[in-house]
Design an enzyme around this catalytic site. Structure first.
Site, PDB file in Angstrom:
ATOM      1  N   CYS B 134       0.912  -1.236  -0.033  1.00 19.06           N
ATOM      2  CA  CYS B 134      -0.014  -0.190  -0.020  1.00 19.06           C
ATOM      3  C   CYS B 134       0.786   1.347  -0.115  1.00 19.06           C
ATOM      4  O   CYS B 134       1.369   1.718   1.032  1.00 19.06           O
ATOM      5  CB  CYS B 134      -0.960   0.254   1.116  1.00 19.06           C
ATOM      6  SG  CYS B 134      -2.015   1.376   1.168  1.00 19.06           S
ATOM      7  N   CYS B 137      -0.498   4.088   2.133  1.00 17.96           N
ATOM      8  CA  CYS B 137      -0.157   3.873   3.553  1.00 17.96           C
ATOM      9  C   CYS B 137       1.031   4.129   4.190  1.00 17.96           C
ATOM     10  O   CYS B 137       1.545   4.944   4.951  1.00 17.96           O
ATOM     11  CB  CYS B 137      -0.570   2.468   3.849  1.00 17.96           C
ATOM     12  SG  CYS B 137      -2.200   1.777   3.447  1.00 17.96           S
ATOM     13  N   ASP B 138       2.179   3.536   3.242  1.00 18.03           N
ATOM     14  CA  ASP B 138       3.688   3.485   3.652  1.00 18.03           C
ATOM     15  C   ASP B 138       4.468   4.322   2.815  1.00 18.03           C
ATOM     16  O   ASP B 138       5.566   4.527   3.090  1.00 18.03           O
ATOM     17  CB  ASP B 138       3.822   2.112   3.636  1.00 18.03           C
ATOM     18  CG  ASP B 138       2.979   1.108   4.551  1.00 18.03           C
ATOM     19  OD1 ASP B 138       2.516   1.643   5.733  1.00 18.03           O
ATOM     20  OD2 ASP B 138       2.761   0.092   4.098  1.00 18.03           O
TER      21      ASP B 138
END
Lengths: 312, 312
Positions: B134, B137-138
């Site tokens: 992701c 997200c990251d």
């Protein structure tokens, strides 16, 4: 030229700010003339924001949000935006009340909506301390208690049905003797044993003490009055969508709207205009919950990032 | 007979549980065979859940959620649901792997989706500690660092573009010499100065130490190898939607699906079947973010409450 202009600083705008900046957009400004946080900051307690527990106020909930965004580079400008337009070259213009203007590649509008007040004495004084405009938010605080609902439209009736499952009794106070709502909603209200109809009645005053609301006095068409002991009063007499910034000089709206003045969006919060997104309580079918507005803001931000990427 | 059955215990399921129970539904069960919390519990750090700041892991984030729901009466049953069906009388049946069955007036399905693994050595070991599926997200954890992206489809290319705005360099590792993606996405990737194409290459091993990933070794079609120093490796080689519970005995799905096996929903998370809602990563156009899944769960819950109200 901004990569993204965010109009409004509630949960939707702040989350849009978090996701756009964290996603690598360098020039993002959130325009919010007041303190960020939005309407929820007027609530004395919130217990349905997932993952945040304990007795906290709406203000407490929102305190960490602006700092979380600013860490990734979001700028907050305390200006009032008066109009968002789109030039023929696809660039958005952001007009402000001081007469100045900004340009932006993409815009996320999240100016919310404002529930109308009924206008009775004590309504403002006790707002957030017994007077509420959101059954989903505050209904549970009156579990196994009695509440009053003011209004006679679809929303008032649906919210009365919602509250009837939580509260021992719901007094539905309406100024007429008939309702402006779908026939089967009216039927369901009439068939719900713990909803008492208080018709031809206008709320005159909410009374209370330091702990909050204790009751409401209504006046009937025949000038008689009645006092009802309730710790909670829910007002559903309409909703103003804060869509003024989208209104153009000729009175038309920048993008497609619903008949109720909300912005039409798809699942990605795209409006009918490329590069323009709407998020939170101002968009069609908004559930008007902090977590939902925040989710909208994240989705709109991811779209704005992809859009800026293709238009630089 | 349950008022509402919730299938899956990630952010969407838990929030659906919070909102259904707090909204007055008395019999609500969340079916989740494992610990509640969902995929995010595998992440070592999350910093984009609005309002929750500081260095916390996905597991830390999710710890308060089940308790918050249970306070309002949500029951968690540790069963594996094998199939959700709908009888002619409109009642849903919930079949479980132990052979038992429950009945429910409404169902919210939130079983998520599972990113496919590429299958190289070290992928599982370093998942959540340098290996990610992701970018939203990251990606930010690798700001001003170099990362590798594995894959050659639409998602891989779009995520590479997303990462290129945050990271100094993106190595795009693909086993073929051409991409399966929209022509203008391919064009944008090729025109992005800090994306280096590493083609005809298969990732063989991710290496690292106690702190996480330090690099990746790829093997080319001609059997030569290359070591690339990167602290982050993003894998986008497909996604399995966990839609098995919706598959009926005859192989058809209970409700309308997209060609990619996601559940089609509208803005209210309604599926094509009355009383059936989908929320979170398994629904069409899901942004796959905790806050979005949670927002979905809240919306679906409000719909389920209104539905149960009209069907009792």
């Amino acid at each position: 030229m901004l990569d993204c202009a965010i109009i409004g600083g509630g949960p939707a705008g702040l989350t849009a700010g978090l996701y756009t900046t964290r996603g690598g957009l360098n020039k993002v400004v959130m325009f919010e003339k007041g303190m960020p946080g939005g309407q929820i900051t007027m609530s004395s307690e919130i217990e349905n924001y997932p993952g945040v527990t304990g007795h906290i106020s709406g203000m407490d909930l929102m305190i960490p949000w602006p700092e979380q965004c600013q860490r990734f580079g979001l700028k907050h400008e305390m200006s009032e935006v008066t109009r968002v337009s789109r030039r023929e070259d696809g660039v958005f213009t952001i007009q402000k009340s001081d007469g100045s203007m900004d340009e932006a590649k993409s815009v996320i509008v999240c100016t919310g909506s404002t529930p109308k007040r009924a206008g009775f004495t004590g309504e403002d004084t006790f707002f957030g301390r017994g007077v509420s405009t959101c059954a989903t938010c505050d209904g549970f605080f009156y579990k196994n208690k009695e509440v009053a609902v003011i209004g006679g439209g679809d929303t008032a009736l649906e919210e009365a049905l919602y509250l009837a499952k939580i509260c021992t009794k719901v007094y539905l106070i309406h100024r007429r003797d008939s309702f402006r709502s779908a026939p089967n909603t009216i039927e369901r209200v009439k068939n719900t044993a713990n909803i008492e109809l208080v018709l031809n009645a206008i709320p005159e005053e909410v009374v209370g003490d330091a702990m909050g609301v204790t009751g409401i006095r209504v006046v009937f068409n025949d000038a008689t009055t009645r006092h009802i002991d309730v710790p909670g009063v829910f007002v559903f007499v309409g909703n103003n969508v804060n869509n003024q910034v989208l209104m153009q000089e000729d009175g038309s709206f920048l993008c497609e709207m619903t008949p109720w003045g909300e912005v039409k969006v798809d699942l990605s919060m795209k409006t009918s205009v490329p590069g323009l997104y709407a998020a939170g309580d101002m968009r069609a079918e908004a559930p008007k919950q902090v977590v939902c507005a925040a989710g909208d803001g994240a989705v709109a931000a991811l779209q704005a990032i992809a859009y800026a990427d293709g238009h630089h």
